[in-house]
Design a protein around this motif. Sequence first.
Motif, short mmCIF file in Angstrom:
data_model
loop_
_atom_site.label_atom_id
_atom_site.label_comp_id
_atom_site.label_asym_id
_atom_site.label_seq_id
_atom_site.Cartn_x
_atom_site.Cartn_y
_atom_site.Cartn_z
N ARG A 150 0.81 -1.22 0.00
CA ARG A 150 0.00 0.00 0.00
C ARG A 150 0.85 1.26 0.00
N VAL A 151 2.15 1.15 0.25
CA VAL A 151 3.03 2.32 0.25
C VAL A 151 3.23 2.78 -1.20
N VAL A 168 10.39 2.14 4.48
CA VAL A 168 9.68 1.43 5.53
C VAL A 168 10.59 1.10 6.71
N TYR A 169 11.85 0.79 6.45
CA TYR A 169 12.76 0.39 7.53
C TYR A 169 12.79 1.38 8.69
N PRO A 170 12.88 2.70 8.46
CA PRO A 170 12.98 3.63 9.60
C PRO A 170 11.71 3.71 10.46
N VAL A 171 10.55 3.38 9.90
CA VAL A 171 9.30 3.54 10.65
C VAL A 171 8.78 2.22 11.21
N GLY A 226 1.14 0.31 9.23
CA GLY A 226 -0.17 0.95 9.21
C GLY A 226 -0.18 2.24 10.01
N ALA A 227 0.47 2.24 11.18
CA ALA A 227 0.53 3.46 12.00
C ALA A 227 1.30 4.57 11.28
N ALA A 228 2.38 4.20 10.58
CA ALA A 228 3.15 5.20 9.84
C ALA A 228 2.34 5.76 8.67
N CYS A 229 1.50 4.93 8.06
CA CYS A 229 0.62 5.42 7.00
C CYS A 229 -0.43 6.37 7.58
N ARG A 256 3.74 9.60 8.07
CA ARG A 256 5.16 9.34 7.86
C ARG A 256 5.40 8.61 6.54
N LEU A 257 4.42 7.86 6.09
CA LEU A 257 4.48 7.19 4.79
C LEU A 257 3.28 7.63 3.97
N ASP A 258 3.48 7.79 2.68
CA ASP A 258 2.40 8.11 1.75
C ASP A 258 1.82 6.79 1.26
#
Length: 631
Positions: free
Chosen positions: A281-282, A302-305, A378-381, A385-387
Amino acid sequence: MFAYGLTILLFTWLMANLPLVAIPEAAYDDALFVRQAVNLLAGRWLGDYDNLTLAKGPFYPVWIAVGWLAGLPILVSQGLAYALACLVLVRGVRGWLPAGRTGEAVAFGLFLLLLFNPMTYGVGQMRVMREGIYVPLTILLFGLGVWWFRWQSRGLPRRALLAGAMGGVLGLFWCTREEGLWVLPAFAAGFGLLLLTRLLAEGPDGRLRLAGMGAGKGPGKGMARTVAALVAETGLAGLAAGAALLVIGGFGWMNQRHYGVSDVVEFKQQEFMAAYGSLSRVRHRTPWVPYVVIPREVLERVYPVSPAAAELRPYFDGAAPDGLEQVGCATYGVTPCDGEIRAGWFMWALRDATAQAGHYRTATEAKDFYRRMAGEIGAACDDGRLDCLPPRATMVPPFRTDYVWPTLSAAARMVGFLATMESSGVPRPAMSCTVDDCGQSPGRAVFLDMVRSPLFTHAPWLLASTDFQRRSQDGGTLPFQRRAAMVAKLLDGVAAAYRAALPVLLGAGLIGYAAALVAAVRRRRIDPLLLAGGVAALLVLSRVGLLAVLEATAIPSMNSLYLSPAYPMLLLFGAMAVLGALRMLVHRPASTPIPLAARPPIGELVQEDTPAESAEAVAEAPAEAAGAGRP
């Protein structure tokens, strides 16, 4: 039945003299199934848990273990299953054919047509692969559906046994491969047709109407009978579904008992699909590349989040994780290789990376890891933090308009591939290996013992292994080699005949089917052979549609192995369409053809009142149906 038995013996002998395409090193396929069968026989269920234990359906290893106990070579056991499934189907159809020798000859001809289908013994089908039992299960499901349709007038106890058997077969089918959904549209259509014949009846004016609502004596009783029939059919369908769930649940219970999770196959596990879906989904920042659903630039963001995803970095940053990058590049001709892992292999790479990170020590640990990774991404999305695209828990790639034309094009090419029976060659040359002279390594010795096949050949797409050539140095002069060559030559001739005849059969079937449907609408009658042929065609289209999507989005899927369940249904459609059209358009009996919905008892499909009427069908129909509504 003597002719059927003799033919099955002949077919079994042919299978016993064909070489198995042996790939004992195929860790994700042949070797996995054999290893699991060995563990079953040792009382260890599917064996010690790792990232492959629950990756594929468990029924095929059970089949291998049962065949080993019976002392049957694997090609013989699978050939018998295929032959018996064809027999069940053809004897079901027999009730819709004329009585006497003519009907028996037609039924036997249909049996031969299905039995010697060349795609049953092609190179791609002769491995230790699930299709060996998946195709017979598909045919058996269809055959039991035909019996269900025919047995509308039988007593409820007998029909309940049939429903239970069909549900059990469906459960085994579901636990063999992971994409069982493809059969549901066809069987839903078949069940809908069955309900329609129960719901509609023909009035004195020749018009179809709701059963029990026409003029005449006792319309209330007619409606009550209709409601009771519909309730009975729905209840039987529920019984079949319950039996299927019982079988699936049994495998899940065994997994729960041994591994702590009730998932039958982990690729269907909600946590795994959520983890995969969270990655897919990213949104991509780099231009979209076909078949690359999760590019490396997405992983880098994705690795940092996600601390869980970061644990997988050493694997994905490796020079060549399990060779999956190179396999994808080689498959799609990407030179030089761009280092991306294509969709058809990324799901395996994700599991391998998780295993390398140490999270496949137990099934519950792996499940918890995927849950944690999905939650973190999912939380980063959610917090920006993620698009990302909307939440998703699936391995199906996000929809793109770029997929539409490739999918349609792949579907068209697959139909041509099916109709011309490409890739139908018989495996050769045969060589012989035993545990003594070709099984010095423990793994290969176990493989040879479990499949019980004395004849082997190499997969033509792999380099030959010297360990499997020790008794083939004499140039094919040993008796078993000469016999195998004779069988291969015979079956090559059969395959050539099929390739020449199938396009003609399908062309005639399509034209006849269309004309017969026009006649059916005009007469308000339809031959049940046409209904069965339509369901078979829907099965073919469902399989083609599924594989066309995979071909366009994930992995090369246009091959005889993946399409193998569609070939018998294609043959069945051609034969049913021609036979049904001949009965409706050419053969004109004194009475009308089989009604779409007969007069009381509601929905009973009654054979034509002609000298060609099937005695078997008449015996099954109740007395009032045998004489109702005749001209």
